[in-house]
Design a protein around this motif. Structure first.
Motif, PDB file in Angstrom:
ATOM      1  N   GLU A 236      -6.015 -15.861   7.918  1.00 24.88           N
ATOM      2  CA  GLU A 236      -6.282 -14.568   7.282  1.00 24.88           C
ATOM      3  C   GLU A 236      -5.465 -14.467   6.002  1.00 24.88           C
ATOM      4  O   GLU A 236      -4.262 -14.695   6.014  1.00 24.88           O
ATOM      5  CB  GLU A 236      -5.872 -13.470   8.269  1.00 24.88           C
ATOM      6  CG  GLU A 236      -6.089 -12.085   7.731  1.00 24.88           C
ATOM      7  CD  GLU A 236      -5.159 -11.092   8.414  1.00 24.88           C
ATOM      8  OE1 GLU A 236      -5.021 -11.138   9.653  1.00 24.88           O
ATOM      9  OE2 GLU A 236      -4.569 -10.283   7.682  1.00 24.88           O
TER      10      GLU A 236
ATOM     11  N   ARG B 289       8.834  -7.067   7.343  1.00 24.78           N
ATOM     12  CA  ARG B 289       8.316  -6.753   8.671  1.00 24.78           C
ATOM     13  C   ARG B 289       9.033  -7.557   9.730  1.00 24.78           C
ATOM     14  O   ARG B 289       9.295  -8.740   9.529  1.00 24.78           O
ATOM     15  CB  ARG B 289       6.841  -7.144   8.777  1.00 24.78           C
ATOM     16  CG  ARG B 289       5.942  -6.147   8.165  1.00 24.78           C
ATOM     17  CD  ARG B 289       4.524  -6.499   8.497  1.00 24.78           C
ATOM     18  NE  ARG B 289       3.683  -6.034   7.404  1.00 24.78           N
ATOM     19  CZ  ARG B 289       2.403  -6.266   7.296  1.00 24.78           C
ATOM     20  NH1 ARG B 289       1.796  -6.972   8.224  1.00 24.78           N
ATOM     21  NH2 ARG B 289       1.719  -5.794   6.285  1.00 24.78           N
TER      22      ARG B 289
ATOM     23  N   THR C   1       0.837  -1.202   0.000  1.00 29.03           N
ATOM     24  CA  THR C   1       0.000   0.000   0.000  1.00 29.03           C
ATOM     25  C   THR C   1       0.880   1.265   0.000  1.00 29.03           C
ATOM     26  O   THR C   1       0.400   2.353  -0.326  1.00 29.03           O
ATOM     27  CB  THR C   1      -0.940  -0.022   1.230  1.00 29.03           C
ATOM     28  OG1 THR C   1      -1.359  -1.374   1.455  1.00 29.03           O
ATOM     29  CG2 THR C   1      -2.178   0.820   1.008  1.00 29.03           C
TER      30      THR C   1
HETATM   31  C1  FA5 Z   1      -1.868  -4.818   5.175  1.00 32.01           C
HETATM   32  O1  FA5 Z   1      -0.687  -4.970   4.930  1.00 32.01           O
HETATM   33  C2  FA5 Z   1      -2.685  -3.768   4.474  1.00 32.01           C
HETATM   34  N1  FA5 Z   1      -1.791  -2.880   3.762  1.00 32.01           N
HETATM   35  C3  FA5 Z   1      -3.673  -4.448   3.535  1.00 32.01           C
HETATM   36  C4  FA5 Z   1      -4.680  -3.486   2.949  1.00 32.01           C
HETATM   37  C5  FA5 Z   1      -4.443  -2.891   1.723  1.00 32.01           C
HETATM   38  C6  FA5 Z   1      -5.833  -3.199   3.649  1.00 32.01           C
HETATM   39  C7  FA5 Z   1      -5.349  -1.986   1.186  1.00 32.01           C
HETATM   40  C8  FA5 Z   1      -6.768  -2.300   3.135  1.00 32.01           C
HETATM   41  C9  FA5 Z   1      -6.500  -1.707   1.890  1.00 32.01           C
HETATM   42  P1  FA5 Z   1      -2.006  -6.851   6.840  1.00 32.01           P
HETATM   43  O2  FA5 Z   1      -0.951  -6.432   7.751  1.00 32.01           O
HETATM   44  O3  FA5 Z   1      -3.208  -7.527   7.439  1.00 32.01           O
HETATM   45  O4  FA5 Z   1      -2.585  -5.604   6.013  1.00 32.01           O
HETATM   46  O5  FA5 Z   1      -1.374  -7.821   5.747  1.00 32.01           O
HETATM   47  C10 FA5 Z   1      -2.084  -8.240   4.600  1.00 32.01           C
HETATM   48  C11 FA5 Z   1      -1.844  -9.729   4.335  1.00 32.01           C
HETATM   49  O6  FA5 Z   1      -0.447 -10.011   4.244  1.00 32.01           O
HETATM   50  C12 FA5 Z   1      -2.325 -10.639   5.465  1.00 32.01           C
HETATM   51  O7  FA5 Z   1      -3.707 -10.886   5.341  1.00 32.01           O
HETATM   52  C13 FA5 Z   1      -1.499 -11.890   5.225  1.00 32.01           C
HETATM   53  O8  FA5 Z   1      -2.027 -12.653   4.167  1.00 32.01           O
HETATM   54  C14 FA5 Z   1      -0.189 -11.319   4.757  1.00 32.01           C
HETATM   55  N2  FA5 Z   1       0.804 -11.267   5.867  1.00 32.01           N
HETATM   56  C15 FA5 Z   1       0.872 -10.353   6.879  1.00 32.01           C
HETATM   57  N3  FA5 Z   1       1.952 -10.597   7.676  1.00 32.01           N
HETATM   58  C16 FA5 Z   1       2.599 -11.678   7.143  1.00 32.01           C
HETATM   59  C17 FA5 Z   1       3.814 -12.403   7.469  1.00 32.01           C
HETATM   60  N4  FA5 Z   1       4.612 -12.052   8.475  1.00 32.01           N
HETATM   61  N5  FA5 Z   1       4.155 -13.470   6.691  1.00 32.01           N
HETATM   62  C18 FA5 Z   1       3.383 -13.816   5.637  1.00 32.01           C
HETATM   63  N6  FA5 Z   1       2.257 -13.170   5.262  1.00 32.01           N
HETATM   64  C19 FA5 Z   1       1.864 -12.113   5.993  1.00 32.01           C
END
Ligand code: FA5
Ligand code: MG
Length: 441
Positions: free
Chosen positions: A274, A157, A135
């Motif tokens: 998720e 991250r 994003t």
């Molecule tokens: C986001 O990163 C938001 N930028 C998503 C978003 C975009 C929301 C646009 C609204 C509009 P989140 O932190 O939940 O959200 O990560 C999105 C997805 O990345 C998660 O649902 C998961 O599938 C994946 N993800 C998150 N952290 C990890 C990780 N450490 N390892 C692998 N996959 C991950």
């Protein structure tokens, strides 16, 4: 900056002559992609993490992430066309080095939001970091006038260590914008915006998100119609990938850059996993990007989680395997081939515990777990399968605080010898002692 870094060759001290001073000043820099960045007390990027830059797994033929990426792009290309051309444009080659403004400010992420913490991101310095989500590029692409686009790439991250989390993973992020005509067709009685909102002077309107159903600038019908499109398109994608039998559920969520927001979970190995976050883009973002009279949805999904579920890959680390036995299984020209991962073989785990006394100014609660996880991964590399906190202890008399972690070692391609594990474990003990000033118990 942690002590450990000073010993790494990528961090060099260069002589830097300040324009207004005659005295040379020594400045530490970090070199990434042929560019030097001045480091500061925010710098926490590690050599191990730097080694993942430019791997571009999502673009490598024979990598499962690349197959899933191609399926997703195909779904969006074929489902949405404009005058016979794909409506979405795809960006899969954007540099992961972004500014804090791109990653946070542009997306209305407040200055004190926990996602900005040093303990959660890989900072190059206070103003520059490895993007924590795709994003981060939304604003620049909106600003360039695009209204339907996909952004695909590697994100970084500081996170826990287990089979579904890895500090580098890949996301597909998207924006789809709709004008009033596109959303409501010829029915011009329906409007995107409430009458109190003036499209000519959008900055005069204080947009509120206190209503859980919609942003205050939007009409309920516009927001609901957009929500239906968003959920239908994403479920369509999930059915396209997994078939109609996949079980799913929508969960209400919060993101600073969308409102309302949701997460989609799918049932995988009997547990809810998720796979994406999404929502209606905050109107302030569209307004800041330029004149706007449209409403947009956005989402971000994790490629690893989808690939793991789709191909039954049990461990997220396998995505990084260069073993031909692994890659050959995904080397197909038909991206829709039904592939089920066959373990090359399963090698045994070795578990060693590490416990230490914290220095007197640190408590079991103030100790930063993610700092410890990074250090373990720096020393142990990819043979670290899992690190978990096993025990916290406060000595009744001395009041000293102590922590105990279990470290699970496993090589994905061969059996580890206990002796070899012990050597790595000893190195970790030494590094922990040096970096955190602790005493091994
Ligand atoms: C986001 O990163 C938001 N930028 C998503 C978003 C975009 C929301 C646009 C609204 C509009 P989140 O932190 O939940 O959200 O990560 C999105 C997805 O990345 C998660 O649902 C998961 O599938 C994946 N993800 C998150 N952290 C990890 C990780 N450490 N390892 C692998 N996959 C991950
Ligand atoms: Mg999430």
């Amino acid at each position: 900056m942690r002590k450990l870094f000073n010993t790494q060759p990528i961090f060099s001290a260069v002589l830097f002559r300040c324009k207004y001073s005659t005295a040379p000043k020594s400045v530490a820099t970090v070199r990434l992609n042929n560019k030097d960045f001045i480091s500061d007390d925010y710098t926490n990027i590690t050599p191990k993490i730097i080694s993942y830059l430019n791997r571009n797994l999502h673009l490598q033929k024979g990598n499962p992430l690349s197959l899933v990426r191609q399926c997703i792009v195909k779904y969006f290309y074929s489902s949405f066309t404009h005058r016979g051309h794909p409506a979405f444009s795809v960006y899969d080659n954007l540099s992961p080095i972004v500014t804090a403004k791109q990653n946070f400010d542009d997306l209305l992420i407040p200055a004190d939001h926990p996602s900005r913490a040093k303990s959660d991101c890989y900072y190059i310095n206070k103003d520059v970091l490895l993007r924590a989500h795709m994003t981060a590029h939304q604003m620049e692409l909106l600003r360039s006038g695009l209204d339907n686009f996909l952004m695909i790439g590697d994100v970084y991250r500081r996170d826990e260590i287990d089979s579904t989390h890895f500090p580098v993973f890949h996301q597909v992020d998207a924006v789809r914008s709709q004008s009033s005509k596109e959303l409501f067709g010829e029915d011009q009685d329906l409007k995107i915006f409430e009458p109190t909102y003036d499209i000519e002077n959008p900055h005069n309107f204080k947009n509120s998100i206190s209503d859980p159903m919609k942003q205050s600038c939007h009409t309920l019908e516009a927001s609901k119609l957009m929500e239906t499109q968003l959920k239908t398109h994403l479920l369509g994608l999930v059915y396209y990938l997994f078939g109609d039998d996949i079980e799913h559920r929508w969960v209400d969520a919060y993101f600073p850059f969308t409102h309302p927001s949701w997460e989609l979970e799918i049932l995988y190995e009997g547990k809810w996993m998720e796979v994406l976050g999404c929502g209606i883009v905050r109107n302030e973002i569209l307004v800041n990007a330029g004149p706007s009279n449209s409403i947009a949805y956005a989402f971000g999904l994790g490629l690893e989680r989808l690939a793991m579920a789709l191909y039954k890959i049990p461990d997220i680390r396998l995505m990084w395997s260069t073993d031909s036995g692994f890659l050959a299984q995904f080397n197909t020209d038909n991206i829709q081939d039904k592939i089920t991962y066959k373990p090359v073989s399963v090698y045994p785990q070795c578990t060693n515990d590490i416990s230490f006394w914290l220095p007197s100014n640190v408590t079991t609660d103030s100790f930063v777990n993610n700092d410890f996880y990074d250090l373990v991964r720096d020393i142990g590399g990819d043979i670290i399968e899992q690190v978990s906190l096993k025990d916290k202890f406060i000595h009744p008399k001395s009041k000293k605080h102590s922590l105990c972690y279990s470290i699970v070692y496993r090589h994905l391609e061969r059996t580890l010898k206990q002796e070899e594990v012990n050597q790595v474990h000893k190195k970790i003990e030494q590094a922990v002692t040096d970096s955190f000033n602790v005493v091994i118990r």
